[in-house]
Write an enzyme that holds these catalytic residues in place. Structure first.
Site, mmCIF file in Angstrom:
data_model
loop_
_atom_site.group_PDB
_atom_site.id
_atom_site.type_symbol
_atom_site.label_atom_id
_atom_site.label_comp_id
_atom_site.label_asym_id
_atom_site.label_seq_id
_atom_site.Cartn_x
_atom_site.Cartn_y
_atom_site.Cartn_z
ATOM 1 N N ARG A 79 0.816 -1.220 0.000
ATOM 2 C CA ARG A 79 0.000 0.000 0.000
ATOM 3 C C ARG A 79 0.844 1.262 0.000
ATOM 4 O O ARG A 79 0.370 2.336 -0.327
ATOM 5 C CB ARG A 79 -0.949 -0.029 1.202
ATOM 6 C CG ARG A 79 -2.369 0.267 0.816
ATOM 7 C CD ARG A 79 -3.367 0.077 1.937
ATOM 8 N NE ARG A 79 -2.817 0.121 3.240
ATOM 9 C CZ ARG A 79 -2.943 -0.851 4.145
ATOM 10 N NH1 ARG A 79 -3.607 -1.941 3.857
ATOM 11 N NH2 ARG A 79 -2.403 -0.728 5.333
ATOM 12 N N TYR A 135 -15.384 22.109 -10.212
ATOM 13 C CA TYR A 135 -15.851 20.864 -10.852
ATOM 14 C C TYR A 135 -17.026 20.298 -10.049
ATOM 15 O O TYR A 135 -16.965 20.235 -8.813
ATOM 16 C CB TYR A 135 -14.663 19.904 -10.884
ATOM 17 C CG TYR A 135 -14.911 18.527 -11.413
ATOM 18 C CD1 TYR A 135 -15.518 18.320 -12.648
ATOM 19 C CD2 TYR A 135 -14.483 17.410 -10.696
ATOM 20 C CE1 TYR A 135 -15.710 17.039 -13.139
ATOM 21 C CE2 TYR A 135 -14.664 16.122 -11.179
ATOM 22 C CZ TYR A 135 -15.284 15.949 -12.399
ATOM 23 O OH TYR A 135 -15.460 14.687 -12.891
HETATM 24 C C1 LIG Z 1 -11.364 20.019 -13.360
HETATM 25 C C2 LIG Z 1 -11.465 18.576 -12.988
HETATM 26 N N1 LIG Z 1 -10.938 18.190 -11.824
HETATM 27 C C3 LIG Z 1 -11.007 16.904 -11.428
HETATM 28 C C4 LIG Z 1 -11.614 15.951 -12.214
HETATM 29 C C5 LIG Z 1 -11.751 14.551 -11.690
HETATM 30 O O1 LIG Z 1 -10.819 13.703 -12.216
HETATM 31 P P1 LIG Z 1 -11.047 12.120 -12.286
HETATM 32 O O2 LIG Z 1 -11.995 11.897 -13.420
HETATM 33 O O3 LIG Z 1 -9.677 11.604 -12.521
HETATM 34 O O4 LIG Z 1 -11.613 11.687 -10.972
HETATM 35 C C6 LIG Z 1 -12.145 16.309 -13.448
HETATM 36 C C7 LIG Z 1 -12.767 15.287 -14.324
HETATM 37 O O5 LIG Z 1 -13.400 15.584 -15.308
HETATM 38 C C8 LIG Z 1 -12.081 17.664 -13.837
HETATM 39 O O6 LIG Z 1 -12.635 18.092 -14.985
#
Ligand SMILES: Cc1ncc(COP(=O)(O)O)c(C=O)c1O
Length: 403
Positions: free
Chosen positions: A63, A117
Protein backbone atom coordinates in the site's frame (compact mmCIF):
# COMPACT_ATOMS: atom_id res chain seq x y z
CA UNK A 1 10.02 12.84 -1.63
CA UNK A 2 11.64 15.06 -4.22
CA UNK A 3 14.21 13.91 -6.73
CA UNK A 4 17.60 15.26 -7.66
CA UNK A 5 16.73 18.71 -8.98
CA UNK A 6 19.57 20.04 -11.07
CA UNK A 7 18.86 23.64 -11.93
CA UNK A 8 18.61 25.17 -15.36
CA UNK A 9 16.31 22.68 -17.01
CA UNK A 10 13.20 23.68 -18.92
CA UNK A 11 9.84 21.95 -18.42
CA UNK A 12 10.23 19.63 -21.41
CA UNK A 13 13.66 18.47 -20.25
CA UNK A 14 12.24 17.85 -16.78
CA UNK A 15 9.31 15.89 -18.22
CA UNK A 16 11.76 13.65 -20.05
CA UNK A 17 14.16 13.13 -17.15
CA UNK A 18 11.96 13.30 -14.05
CA UNK A 19 11.53 10.27 -11.80
CA UNK A 20 14.04 8.13 -13.67
CA UNK A 21 16.34 7.37 -10.74
CA UNK A 22 18.77 4.65 -11.63
CA UNK A 23 18.00 2.66 -8.49
CA UNK A 24 14.39 2.43 -9.69
CA UNK A 25 14.87 2.03 -13.45
CA UNK A 26 17.93 -0.23 -13.48
CA UNK A 27 19.31 -0.37 -17.00
CA UNK A 28 15.97 0.39 -18.73
CA UNK A 29 14.59 3.82 -19.60
CA UNK A 30 11.25 3.90 -17.76
CA UNK A 31 10.70 2.39 -14.29
CA UNK A 32 9.41 -1.15 -14.78
CA UNK A 33 6.08 -2.30 -13.34
CA UNK A 34 6.61 -3.60 -9.81
CA UNK A 35 3.47 -5.51 -8.80
CA UNK A 36 3.53 -6.14 -5.09
CA UNK A 37 1.41 -6.54 -1.99
CA UNK A 38 4.06 -8.18 0.19
CA UNK A 39 7.52 -6.72 0.53
CA UNK A 40 9.98 -9.30 1.87
CA UNK A 41 12.57 -8.47 4.53
CA UNK A 42 15.98 -10.08 4.71
CA UNK A 43 15.69 -10.46 8.51
CA UNK A 44 13.53 -9.57 11.50
CA UNK A 45 15.96 -6.75 12.23
CA UNK A 46 15.31 -5.36 8.71
CA UNK A 47 11.55 -5.59 9.21
CA UNK A 48 11.80 -3.67 12.48
CA UNK A 49 14.04 -1.05 10.88
CA UNK A 50 11.52 -0.57 8.05
CA UNK A 51 8.81 0.34 10.60
CA UNK A 52 10.78 3.44 11.53
CA UNK A 53 10.85 5.10 8.13
CA UNK A 54 7.93 6.20 6.00
CA UNK A 55 9.18 7.69 2.75
CA UNK A 56 8.80 6.83 -0.91
CA UNK A 57 11.89 4.80 -1.67
CA UNK A 58 11.60 2.67 1.50
CA UNK A 59 10.16 -0.79 0.90
CA UNK A 60 7.53 -1.66 3.51
CA UNK A 61 4.18 -2.94 2.22
CA UNK A 62 2.31 -2.79 -1.09
CA UNK A 63 0.00 0.00 0.00
CA UNK A 64 2.98 2.32 0.37
CA UNK A 65 3.91 1.67 -3.27
CA UNK A 66 7.07 0.43 -4.91
CA UNK A 67 9.47 1.96 -7.46
CA UNK A 68 6.82 2.37 -10.21
CA UNK A 69 4.58 4.57 -8.04
CA UNK A 70 7.53 6.30 -6.34
CA UNK A 71 9.00 7.22 -9.71
CA UNK A 72 5.75 8.82 -10.88
CA UNK A 73 5.31 10.76 -7.62
CA UNK A 74 8.93 11.86 -7.81
CA UNK A 75 8.48 13.00 -11.42
CA UNK A 76 5.36 15.04 -10.57
CA UNK A 77 7.23 16.68 -7.69
CA UNK A 78 10.08 17.53 -10.00
CA UNK A 79 7.88 19.29 -12.55
CA UNK A 80 5.96 21.20 -9.83
CA UNK A 81 7.91 24.32 -8.80
CA UNK A 82 8.00 24.64 -5.01
CA UNK A 83 6.84 21.09 -4.27
CA UNK A 84 8.45 18.90 -1.62
CA UNK A 85 6.41 15.82 -2.42
CA UNK A 86 3.43 14.35 -4.26
CA UNK A 87 0.80 11.85 -3.18
CA UNK A 88 -0.94 9.69 -5.79
CA UNK A 89 -4.63 8.73 -5.66
CA UNK A 90 -6.78 6.34 -7.70
CA UNK A 91 -8.66 9.22 -9.38
CA UNK A 92 -8.74 13.00 -9.54
CA UNK A 93 -11.81 13.04 -7.29
CA UNK A 94 -9.98 10.85 -4.77
CA UNK A 95 -7.12 13.40 -4.83
CA UNK A 96 -9.61 16.22 -4.18
CA UNK A 97 -11.08 14.26 -1.24
CA UNK A 98 -7.63 13.38 0.08
CA UNK A 99 -6.52 17.01 -0.04
CA UNK A 100 -9.66 18.44 1.59
CA UNK A 101 -9.68 15.78 4.32
CA UNK A 102 -6.04 16.61 5.05
CA UNK A 103 -6.79 20.21 5.98
CA UNK A 104 -10.35 20.25 7.37
CA UNK A 105 -12.00 19.08 10.58
CA UNK A 106 -15.55 19.29 11.99
CA UNK A 107 -16.58 22.88 12.70
CA UNK A 108 -14.37 24.38 9.97
CA UNK A 109 -15.62 26.63 7.18
CA UNK A 110 -14.44 26.02 3.61
CA UNK A 111 -14.67 28.69 0.90
CA UNK A 112 -15.08 27.19 -2.55
CA UNK A 113 -15.05 28.84 -5.95
CA UNK A 114 -18.53 28.64 -7.47
CA UNK A 115 -17.17 27.28 -10.74
CA UNK A 116 -15.51 24.24 -9.13
CA UNK A 117 -15.85 20.86 -10.85
CA UNK A 118 -19.31 19.47 -10.06
CA UNK A 119 -18.17 16.42 -8.01
CA UNK A 120 -15.94 18.76 -5.95
CA UNK A 121 -19.02 20.83 -5.16
CA UNK A 122 -21.01 17.69 -4.34
CA UNK A 123 -18.23 16.53 -2.02
CA UNK A 124 -18.49 19.83 -0.17
CA UNK A 125 -22.26 19.86 0.08
CA UNK A 126 -22.47 16.11 0.80
CA UNK A 127 -19.55 14.36 2.46
CA UNK A 128 -17.96 17.43 4.06
CA UNK A 129 -21.31 18.72 5.32
CA UNK A 130 -21.94 15.30 6.90
CA UNK A 131 -18.55 15.59 8.62
CA UNK A 132 -19.47 18.99 10.06
CA UNK A 133 -17.69 21.26 7.58
CA UNK A 134 -19.64 24.24 6.23
CA UNK A 135 -18.95 25.33 2.63
CA UNK A 136 -19.53 28.86 1.35
CA UNK A 137 -19.30 29.39 -2.41
CA UNK A 138 -17.67 32.52 -3.84
CA UNK A 139 -17.59 34.22 -7.24
CA UNK A 140 -13.90 34.18 -8.31
CA UNK A 141 -14.45 37.50 -10.13
CA UNK A 142 -15.81 39.29 -7.03
CA UNK A 143 -12.97 39.90 -4.59
CA UNK A 144 -14.88 42.06 -2.05
CA UNK A 145 -17.66 39.46 -1.75
CA UNK A 146 -15.05 36.74 -1.30
CA UNK A 147 -13.31 38.70 1.43
CA UNK A 148 -16.63 39.16 3.25
CA UNK A 149 -17.13 35.41 3.50
CA UNK A 150 -14.18 34.86 5.84
CA UNK A 151 -14.90 34.19 9.51
CA UNK A 152 -12.74 32.90 12.32
CA UNK A 153 -13.71 29.31 11.39
CA UNK A 154 -12.53 29.61 7.79
CA UNK A 155 -9.72 27.09 7.47
CA UNK A 156 -9.40 26.51 3.73
CA UNK A 157 -10.10 28.01 0.31
CA UNK A 158 -10.64 25.88 -2.80
CA UNK A 159 -9.85 27.28 -6.26
CA UNK A 160 -10.11 26.05 -9.78
CA UNK A 161 -8.84 28.41 -12.47
CA UNK A 162 -10.04 28.56 -15.18
CA UNK A 163 -13.22 27.24 -13.59
CA UNK A 164 -15.05 24.18 -14.83
CA UNK A 165 -17.36 24.63 -17.82
CA UNK A 166 -17.48 28.44 -17.88
CA UNK A 167 -13.70 29.11 -17.79
CA UNK A 168 -13.51 32.23 -15.61
CA UNK A 169 -9.92 33.08 -14.60
CA UNK A 170 -9.64 34.28 -11.01
CA UNK A 171 -6.85 36.35 -9.51
CA UNK A 172 -5.47 33.36 -7.61
CA UNK A 173 -2.41 35.16 -6.12
CA UNK A 174 -4.58 37.98 -4.72
CA UNK A 175 -7.26 35.62 -3.39
CA UNK A 176 -4.60 33.29 -1.91
CA UNK A 177 -2.93 36.25 -0.18
CA UNK A 178 -6.26 37.12 1.47
CA UNK A 179 -6.63 33.48 2.56
CA UNK A 180 -3.15 33.60 4.04
CA UNK A 181 -4.03 36.78 5.98
CA UNK A 182 -6.83 34.72 7.57
CA UNK A 183 -4.51 31.73 8.25
CA UNK A 184 -6.53 29.66 5.78
CA UNK A 185 -4.94 26.97 3.59
CA UNK A 186 -5.23 27.53 -0.16
CA UNK A 187 -5.89 24.52 -2.37
CA UNK A 188 -6.33 24.47 -6.14
CA UNK A 189 -7.55 22.03 -8.74
CA UNK A 190 -4.90 22.76 -11.38
CA UNK A 191 -5.92 20.07 -13.85
CA UNK A 192 -6.57 22.54 -16.71
CA UNK A 193 -3.13 24.18 -16.79
CA UNK A 194 -1.04 21.54 -14.96
CA UNK A 195 2.31 22.45 -13.42
CA UNK A 196 3.53 23.34 -16.93
CA UNK A 197 0.92 26.07 -17.39
CA UNK A 198 0.46 27.40 -13.85
CA UNK A 199 3.02 27.11 -11.07
CA UNK A 200 0.34 27.02 -8.37
CA UNK A 201 2.62 26.73 -5.34
CA UNK A 202 4.61 29.74 -6.54
CA UNK A 203 1.39 31.75 -6.90
CA UNK A 204 0.28 31.44 -3.30
CA UNK A 205 -1.36 28.00 -3.20
CA UNK A 206 -0.41 25.50 -0.50
CA UNK A 207 -1.66 22.33 -2.16
CA UNK A 208 -2.12 21.72 -5.89
CA UNK A 209 -4.29 18.88 -7.15
CA UNK A 210 -4.49 17.36 -10.62
CA UNK A 211 -6.59 14.71 -12.26
CA UNK A 212 -3.87 12.66 -13.95
CA UNK A 213 -6.64 10.95 -15.94
CA UNK A 214 -6.52 14.05 -18.16
CA UNK A 215 -3.25 15.46 -19.58
CA UNK A 216 -0.71 13.33 -17.74
CA UNK A 217 -2.28 10.04 -18.84
CA UNK A 218 -3.15 11.77 -22.09
CA UNK A 219 -4.51 8.67 -23.81
CA UNK A 220 -7.95 8.28 -22.17
CA UNK A 221 -7.04 4.90 -20.73
CA UNK A 222 -6.32 5.45 -17.05
CA UNK A 223 -7.78 7.02 -13.90
CA UNK A 224 -5.50 8.70 -11.36
CA UNK A 225 -5.00 11.88 -9.35
CA UNK A 226 -2.24 13.65 -7.48
CA UNK A 227 -1.72 16.29 -4.82
CA UNK A 228 1.61 18.12 -4.48
CA UNK A 229 2.72 20.49 -1.73
CA UNK A 230 5.60 21.93 0.24
CA UNK A 231 6.90 19.88 3.17
CA UNK A 232 4.26 20.74 5.80
CA UNK A 233 1.20 19.95 3.72
CA UNK A 234 2.87 17.08 1.91
CA UNK A 235 3.26 15.36 5.31
CA UNK A 236 -0.43 15.95 6.08
CA UNK A 237 -1.48 14.65 2.63
CA UNK A 238 0.65 11.55 3.02
CA UNK A 239 -0.67 10.82 6.51
CA UNK A 240 -4.33 11.16 5.47
CA UNK A 241 -3.87 9.12 2.31
CA UNK A 242 -2.23 6.31 4.29
CA UNK A 243 -5.02 6.42 6.88
CA UNK A 244 -7.57 6.17 4.05
CA UNK A 245 -5.66 3.26 2.48
CA UNK A 246 -5.14 5.00 -0.87
CA UNK A 247 -2.86 3.33 -3.40
CA UNK A 248 -2.59 3.34 -7.20
CA UNK A 249 -1.90 0.29 -9.35
CA UNK A 250 1.69 0.04 -10.64
CA UNK A 251 0.46 -0.67 -14.17
CA UNK A 252 -1.47 2.62 -14.17
CA UNK A 253 1.47 4.47 -12.62
CA UNK A 254 3.70 3.22 -15.45
CA UNK A 255 1.15 4.42 -18.03
CA UNK A 256 0.93 7.83 -16.35
CA UNK A 257 4.73 8.15 -16.22
CA UNK A 258 4.86 7.31 -19.92
CA UNK A 259 2.21 9.91 -20.67
CA UNK A 260 4.16 12.53 -18.74
CA UNK A 261 7.12 12.27 -21.13
CA UNK A 262 5.11 13.70 -24.03
CA UNK A 263 2.69 15.82 -22.05
CA UNK A 264 4.28 19.21 -22.71
CA UNK A 265 4.36 18.53 -26.45
CA UNK A 266 0.73 17.40 -26.46
CA UNK A 267 -0.35 20.40 -24.39
CA UNK A 268 1.43 22.86 -26.68
CA UNK A 269 -0.15 21.30 -29.77
CA UNK A 270 -3.66 21.13 -28.27
CA UNK A 271 -3.36 24.71 -27.00
CA UNK A 272 -2.33 26.07 -30.42
CA UNK A 273 -5.12 24.13 -32.11
CA UNK A 274 -7.69 25.23 -29.50
CA UNK A 275 -6.76 28.88 -29.99
CA UNK A 276 -7.17 28.62 -33.76
CA UNK A 277 -10.54 26.90 -33.37
CA UNK A 278 -11.70 29.38 -30.71
CA UNK A 279 -10.77 32.31 -33.00
CA UNK A 280 -12.66 30.72 -35.86
CA UNK A 281 -15.70 30.04 -33.67
CA UNK A 282 -15.80 33.69 -32.58
CA UNK A 283 -16.50 34.65 -36.21
CA UNK A 284 -19.40 32.23 -36.73
CA UNK A 285 -22.97 33.60 -36.80
CA UNK A 286 -24.31 30.65 -34.76
CA UNK A 287 -22.06 31.52 -31.79
CA UNK A 288 -22.98 33.98 -29.03
CA UNK A 289 -19.75 33.74 -27.07
CA UNK A 290 -16.54 31.72 -26.84
CA UNK A 291 -15.38 31.01 -23.28
CA UNK A 292 -11.65 30.53 -23.75
CA UNK A 293 -8.97 32.37 -21.73
CA UNK A 294 -6.50 31.92 -24.60
CA UNK A 295 -8.54 34.45 -26.61
CA UNK A 296 -7.52 38.12 -26.28
CA UNK A 297 -11.25 38.98 -26.19
CA UNK A 298 -11.84 36.81 -23.08
CA UNK A 299 -12.36 38.83 -19.90
CA UNK A 300 -9.79 36.66 -18.08
CA UNK A 301 -7.13 36.84 -20.80
CA UNK A 302 -4.96 39.48 -19.08
CA UNK A 303 -4.82 37.46 -15.85
CA UNK A 304 -4.11 34.31 -17.83
CA UNK A 305 -1.23 36.08 -19.62
CA UNK A 306 0.10 37.44 -16.32
CA UNK A 307 0.03 34.18 -14.31
CA UNK A 308 0.08 31.28 -16.75
CA UNK A 309 2.82 29.87 -18.97
CA UNK A 310 0.54 27.63 -20.98
CA UNK A 311 -2.95 26.37 -21.60
CA UNK A 312 -4.67 23.30 -22.90
CA UNK A 313 -7.30 22.27 -25.43
CA UNK A 314 -10.34 22.65 -23.15
CA UNK A 315 -12.79 25.51 -23.64
CA UNK A 316 -16.50 26.14 -24.09
CA UNK A 317 -18.77 28.15 -26.37
CA UNK A 318 -22.31 29.45 -26.12
CA UNK A 319 -24.76 29.09 -29.00
CA UNK A 320 -26.86 32.01 -30.21
CA UNK A 321 -29.75 29.66 -31.02
CA UNK A 322 -32.70 29.58 -28.65
CA UNK A 323 -33.79 26.10 -29.75
CA UNK A 324 -34.16 23.84 -26.70
CA UNK A 325 -32.09 21.09 -28.30
CA UNK A 326 -29.50 23.35 -29.98
CA UNK A 327 -26.44 21.80 -28.31
CA UNK A 328 -27.72 18.25 -29.00
CA UNK A 329 -28.20 19.12 -32.70
CA UNK A 330 -24.57 20.28 -32.93
CA UNK A 331 -22.85 17.49 -30.98
CA UNK A 332 -24.91 14.77 -32.70
CA UNK A 333 -23.79 16.12 -36.10
CA UNK A 334 -20.06 16.14 -35.23
CA UNK A 335 -18.00 13.39 -36.84
CA UNK A 336 -14.50 13.96 -35.43
CA UNK A 337 -15.58 14.70 -31.83
CA UNK A 338 -16.69 12.00 -29.41
CA UNK A 339 -19.38 12.81 -26.83
CA UNK A 340 -17.70 12.15 -23.49
CA UNK A 341 -16.51 13.52 -20.18
CA UNK A 342 -12.85 12.83 -19.43
CA UNK A 343 -10.99 15.46 -21.41
CA UNK A 344 -7.27 15.94 -22.01
CA UNK A 345 -6.78 12.88 -24.21
CA UNK A 346 -5.35 12.75 -27.74
CA UNK A 347 -8.86 12.61 -29.21
CA UNK A 348 -11.29 15.53 -29.43
CA UNK A 349 -14.52 15.57 -27.43
CA UNK A 350 -17.67 17.68 -27.36
CA UNK A 351 -20.10 17.87 -24.45
CA UNK A 352 -23.32 19.88 -24.01
CA UNK A 353 -23.03 21.71 -20.68
CA UNK A 354 -25.62 23.16 -18.28
CA UNK A 355 -23.67 25.38 -15.85
CA UNK A 356 -26.80 26.80 -14.16
CA UNK A 357 -27.25 23.43 -12.44
CA UNK A 358 -23.87 23.81 -10.72
CA UNK A 359 -23.82 27.42 -9.55
CA UNK A 360 -24.77 28.94 -6.21
CA UNK A 361 -23.78 32.59 -6.56
CA UNK A 362 -22.70 33.14 -10.19
CA UNK A 363 -25.35 33.88 -12.80
CA UNK A 364 -25.68 31.77 -15.95
CA UNK A 365 -25.61 33.01 -18.63
CA UNK A 366 -23.29 35.67 -17.19
CA UNK A 367 -23.63 39.35 -17.98
CA UNK A 368 -20.59 39.27 -20.33
CA UNK A 369 -22.62 37.21 -22.79
CA UNK A 370 -24.66 39.48 -25.01
CA UNK A 371 -26.83 36.98 -26.85
CA UNK A 372 -28.19 33.50 -26.66
CA UNK A 373 -30.06 31.58 -24.04
CA UNK A 374 -27.03 29.88 -22.58
CA UNK A 375 -27.03 26.60 -24.54
CA UNK A 376 -23.37 25.75 -24.42
CA UNK A 377 -20.89 23.10 -25.49
CA UNK A 378 -17.51 22.24 -24.02
CA UNK A 379 -14.78 21.12 -26.43
CA UNK A 380 -11.64 19.20 -25.58
CA UNK A 381 -9.35 19.69 -28.55
CA UNK A 382 -7.12 16.72 -29.25
CA UNK A 383 -4.31 16.08 -31.69
CA UNK A 384 -6.25 15.80 -34.96
CA UNK A 385 -5.54 18.26 -37.79
CA UNK A 386 -7.00 21.61 -36.80
CA UNK A 387 -8.56 22.19 -40.23
CA UNK A 388 -10.41 18.85 -40.01
CA UNK A 389 -11.90 19.90 -36.68
CA UNK A 390 -12.91 23.32 -38.02
CA UNK A 391 -14.57 21.77 -41.08
CA UNK A 392 -16.43 19.36 -38.81
CA UNK A 393 -17.63 22.18 -36.53
CA UNK A 394 -18.70 24.21 -39.58
CA UNK A 395 -20.90 21.41 -40.92
CA UNK A 396 -22.35 20.70 -37.47
CA UNK A 397 -23.14 24.36 -36.74
CA UNK A 398 -24.78 24.69 -40.16
CA UNK A 399 -27.44 22.20 -38.96
CA UNK A 400 -28.76 24.99 -36.71
CA UNK A 401 -29.41 27.15 -39.80
CA UNK A 402 -31.73 24.45 -41.12
CA UNK A 403 -33.58 23.82 -37.82
C1 LIG B 1 -11.36 20.02 -13.36
C2 LIG B 1 -11.46 18.58 -12.99
N1 LIG B 1 -10.94 18.19 -11.82
C3 LIG B 1 -11.01 16.90 -11.43
C4 LIG B 1 -11.61 15.95 -12.21
C5 LIG B 1 -11.75 14.55 -11.69
O1 LIG B 1 -10.82 13.70 -12.22
P1 LIG B 1 -11.05 12.12 -12.29
O2 LIG B 1 -12.00 11.90 -13.42
O3 LIG B 1 -9.68 11.60 -12.52
O4 LIG B 1 -11.61 11.69 -10.97
C6 LIG B 1 -12.14 16.31 -13.45
C7 LIG B 1 -12.77 15.29 -14.32
O5 LIG B 1 -13.40 15.58 -15.31
C8 LIG B 1 -12.08 17.66 -13.84
O6 LIG B 1 -12.64 18.09 -14.98
Amino acid sequence: MSGDKSEGRGPSTKAVQAGRREEWTGPVVNPPVWRASTHLYASEADRKAALKSNEDGDFFYGRRGAPTQWALADALTEIEPGAHGTVLYPSGVAAIAGALLSVLKPGDVLLMTDNAYDPTRSMATGLLKRLGVETRFFDPLDQPAYENLFCDKTKAVWFESPGSLTMEVGDVPAFAAIAQDHQAVTLIDNTWASAFGFAALEHGCDITVMSLSKHVGGHSDLMMGSASAGERWYRALRRTSQQLGQVVAPDDAALAARGLRTMKLRLDQATASALEIAQWLEQQPQIASVLCPLLPSHHGHDLWKRDFTGGCGLFSFVLASDLDNASAIVVDALKHFGIGYSWGGFESLALPIFPAEYRSCMAWPPKQIQAGTGHAIRLSIGLEDTQDLIADLAQALSKLDKS
